[in-house]
Design a protein around this motif. Structure first.
Motif, PDB file in Angstrom:
ATOM      1  N   ASP A  87       4.210  -1.578   1.823  1.00 44.96           N
ATOM      2  CA  ASP A  87       3.518  -0.415   2.377  1.00 44.96           C
ATOM      3  C   ASP A  87       3.069   0.453   1.206  1.00 44.96           C
ATOM      4  N   PRO A  88       1.786   0.779   1.115  1.00 42.19           N
ATOM      5  CA  PRO A  88       1.316   1.596  -0.003  1.00 42.19           C
ATOM      6  C   PRO A  88       1.727   3.067   0.067  1.00 42.19           C
ATOM      7  N   ALA A  89       2.259   3.504   1.197  1.00 42.73           N
ATOM      8  CA  ALA A  89       2.634   4.919   1.353  1.00 42.73           C
ATOM      9  C   ALA A  89       3.655   5.314   0.286  1.00 42.73           C
ATOM     10  N   GLY A  90       3.323   6.350  -0.463  1.00 48.96           N
ATOM     11  CA  GLY A  90       4.225   6.887  -1.471  1.00 48.96           C
ATOM     12  C   GLY A  90       4.355   6.059  -2.735  1.00 48.96           C
ATOM     13  N   GLN A  91       3.569   5.014  -2.855  1.00 46.82           N
ATOM     14  CA  GLN A  91       3.648   4.129  -4.022  1.00 46.82           C
ATOM     15  C   GLN A  91       2.751   4.629  -5.149  1.00 46.82           C
ATOM     16  N   PRO A  92       3.114   4.315  -6.397  1.00 41.01           N
ATOM     17  CA  PRO A  92       2.222   4.656  -7.518  1.00 41.01           C
ATOM     18  C   PRO A  92       0.910   3.874  -7.391  1.00 41.01           C
ATOM     19  N   ILE A  93      -0.129   4.401  -7.977  1.00 40.13           N
ATOM     20  CA  ILE A  93      -1.468   3.808  -7.870  1.00 40.13           C
ATOM     21  C   ILE A  93      -1.498   2.355  -8.328  1.00 40.13           C
TER      22      ILE A  93
ATOM     23  N   MET B 133       0.826  -6.471   9.620  1.00 39.92           N
ATOM     24  CA  MET B 133       1.297  -6.164   8.271  1.00 39.92           C
ATOM     25  C   MET B 133       2.416  -5.135   8.363  1.00 39.92           C
ATOM     26  N   GLY B 134       3.607  -5.610   8.677  1.00 42.42           N
ATOM     27  CA  GLY B 134       4.752  -4.719   8.675  1.00 42.42           C
ATOM     28  C   GLY B 134       4.970  -3.916   9.934  1.00 42.42           C
ATOM     29  N   CYS B 135       4.377  -4.315  11.059  1.00 43.25           N
ATOM     30  CA  CYS B 135       4.578  -3.516  12.274  1.00 43.25           C
ATOM     31  C   CYS B 135       5.630  -4.116  13.187  1.00 43.25           C
ATOM     32  N   GLY B 136       6.276  -5.157  12.750  1.00 44.17           N
ATOM     33  CA  GLY B 136       7.368  -5.730  13.530  1.00 44.17           C
ATOM     34  C   GLY B 136       6.900  -6.337  14.833  1.00 44.17           C
TER      35      GLY B 136
ATOM     36  N   HIS C  45     -20.723 -17.613  18.675  1.00 47.03           N
ATOM     37  CA  HIS C  45     -19.663 -16.618  18.858  1.00 47.03           C
ATOM     38  C   HIS C  45     -19.368 -15.930  17.526  1.00 47.03           C
ATOM     39  N   THR C  46     -19.271 -14.596  17.556  1.00 49.90           N
ATOM     40  CA  THR C  46     -18.871 -13.836  16.369  1.00 49.90           C
ATOM     41  C   THR C  46     -17.365 -13.643  16.450  1.00 49.90           C
ATOM     42  N   PRO C  47     -16.620 -14.225  15.501  1.00 48.02           N
ATOM     43  CA  PRO C  47     -15.168 -14.046  15.547  1.00 48.02           C
ATOM     44  C   PRO C  47     -14.788 -12.584  15.347  1.00 48.02           C
ATOM     45  N   SER C  48     -13.649 -12.204  15.903  1.00 44.52           N
ATOM     46  CA  SER C  48     -13.172 -10.833  15.745  1.00 44.52           C
ATOM     47  C   SER C  48     -11.747 -10.850  15.212  1.00 44.52           C
ATOM     48  N   VAL C  49     -11.465  -9.873  14.344  1.00 42.46           N
ATOM     49  CA  VAL C  49     -10.154  -9.755  13.710  1.00 42.46           C
ATOM     50  C   VAL C  49      -9.640  -8.341  13.933  1.00 42.46           C
ATOM     51  N   LEU C  50      -8.366  -8.250  14.271  1.00 37.84           N
ATOM     52  CA  LEU C  50      -7.681  -6.973  14.412  1.00 37.84           C
ATOM     53  C   LEU C  50      -6.584  -6.911  13.357  1.00 37.84           C
ATOM     54  N   PHE C  51      -6.652  -5.897  12.488  1.00 37.27           N
ATOM     55  CA  PHE C  51      -5.614  -5.665  11.488  1.00 37.27           C
ATOM     56  C   PHE C  51      -4.678  -4.584  12.026  1.00 37.27           C
ATOM     57  N   VAL C  52      -3.375  -4.870  12.023  1.00 42.52           N
ATOM     58  CA  VAL C  52      -2.392  -3.950  12.573  1.00 42.52           C
ATOM     59  C   VAL C  52      -1.316  -3.659  11.534  1.00 42.52           C
ATOM     60  N   CYS C  53      -1.056  -2.382  11.289  1.00 44.40           N
ATOM     61  CA  CYS C  53       0.104  -1.972  10.506  1.00 44.40           C
ATOM     62  C   CYS C  53       0.669  -0.713  11.151  1.00 44.40           C
ATOM     63  N   VAL C  54       1.763  -0.217  10.649  1.00 41.49           N
ATOM     64  CA  VAL C  54       2.450   0.890  11.304  1.00 41.49           C
ATOM     65  C   VAL C  54       1.548   2.117  11.415  1.00 41.49           C
ATOM     66  N   HIS C  55       1.025   2.584  10.294  1.00 43.63           N
ATOM     67  CA  HIS C  55       0.281   3.842  10.283  1.00 43.63           C
ATOM     68  C   HIS C  55      -1.237   3.677  10.345  1.00 43.63           C
ATOM     69  N   ASP C  56      -1.732   2.454  10.218  1.00 44.44           N
ATOM     70  CA  ASP C  56      -3.179   2.196  10.207  1.00 44.44           C
ATOM     71  C   ASP C  56      -3.880   3.119   9.206  1.00 44.44           C
ATOM     72  N   ALA C  57      -3.227   3.321   8.072  1.00 47.15           N
ATOM     73  CA  ALA C  57      -3.758   4.268   7.084  1.00 47.15           C
ATOM     74  C   ALA C  57      -3.887   3.665   5.696  1.00 47.15           C
ATOM     75  N   GLY C  58      -3.349   2.480   5.485  1.00 43.34           N
ATOM     76  CA  GLY C  58      -3.367   1.879   4.161  1.00 43.34           C
ATOM     77  C   GLY C  58      -3.764   0.418   4.203  1.00 43.34           C
ATOM     78  N   ARG C  59      -2.782  -0.467   4.426  1.00 40.47           N
ATOM     79  CA  ARG C  59      -3.034  -1.912   4.389  1.00 40.47           C
ATOM     80  C   ARG C  59      -4.116  -2.351   5.357  1.00 40.47           C
ATOM     81  N   SER C  60      -4.011  -1.934   6.608  1.00 44.33           N
ATOM     82  CA  SER C  60      -4.990  -2.376   7.606  1.00 44.33           C
ATOM     83  C   SER C  60      -6.383  -1.861   7.274  1.00 44.33           C
TER      84      SER C  60
END
Length: 137
Positions: free
Chosen positions: A104-110, A83-86, A3-18
């Motif tokens: 959340d990396p949104a709007g954060q300095p590099i 990751m932060g999606c409640g 079996h190949t395990p599967s992982v789902l990463f979920v965050c609010v915008h699916d644009a940074g952390r996930s």
């Protein structure tokens, strides 16, 4: 056939952390683990800072796209990492849920986004070791 395990990463915008976590999982585990992402309120595009800090370590996530969280994706996954999606992630019995507390990396300095990336590298490495341990010799 194993079996190949599967992982789902979920965050609010699916644009940074996930997306950074998925990039690490693909780069470090290859085809040993299937990876998906989803967002409770997906953005229109990836966070440019997330793309930039991953490129610094030669992981290209620029082709990824934020996607809505699909109930089917949750049901098909062995592990769901939030990751932060409640409480928006549906619950399915028999699936392992993890909640990684990361800014959340949104709007954060590099520099902050780099710290998030480096923390994700450790968390993803630990997850890989758990899901596909290296056999003892």
């Amino acid at each position: 056939m194993a079996h190949t395990p599967s992982v789902l990463f979920v965050c609010v915008h699916d644009a940074g952390r996930s997306q950074m976590a998925a990039g690490f999982l693909r780069a470090l585990a290859g085809d040993r683990i299937e990876v998906r992402t989803g967002g409770s309120e997906p953005a229109n595009e990836l966070n440019p800072a997330a793309v930039a800090v991953m490129a610094e370590i030669d992981i290209d996530i620029s082709g990824a796209r934020p996607t809505p969280l699909a109930h089917d994706a949750v049901g098909l996954s062995d592990v769901v990492v939030t990751m932060g999606c409640g409480e928006v992630c549906p619950y399915f019995p028999g699936i392992s849920y993890r909640d990684w507390v990361l800014a959340d990396p949104a709007g954060q300095p590099i520099e902050v986004v780099r710290n998030i990336r480096d923390h994700l590298r450790i968390l993803v490495g630990n997850l890989i070791a758990e899901l596909v341990p290296v056999p003892a010799r």
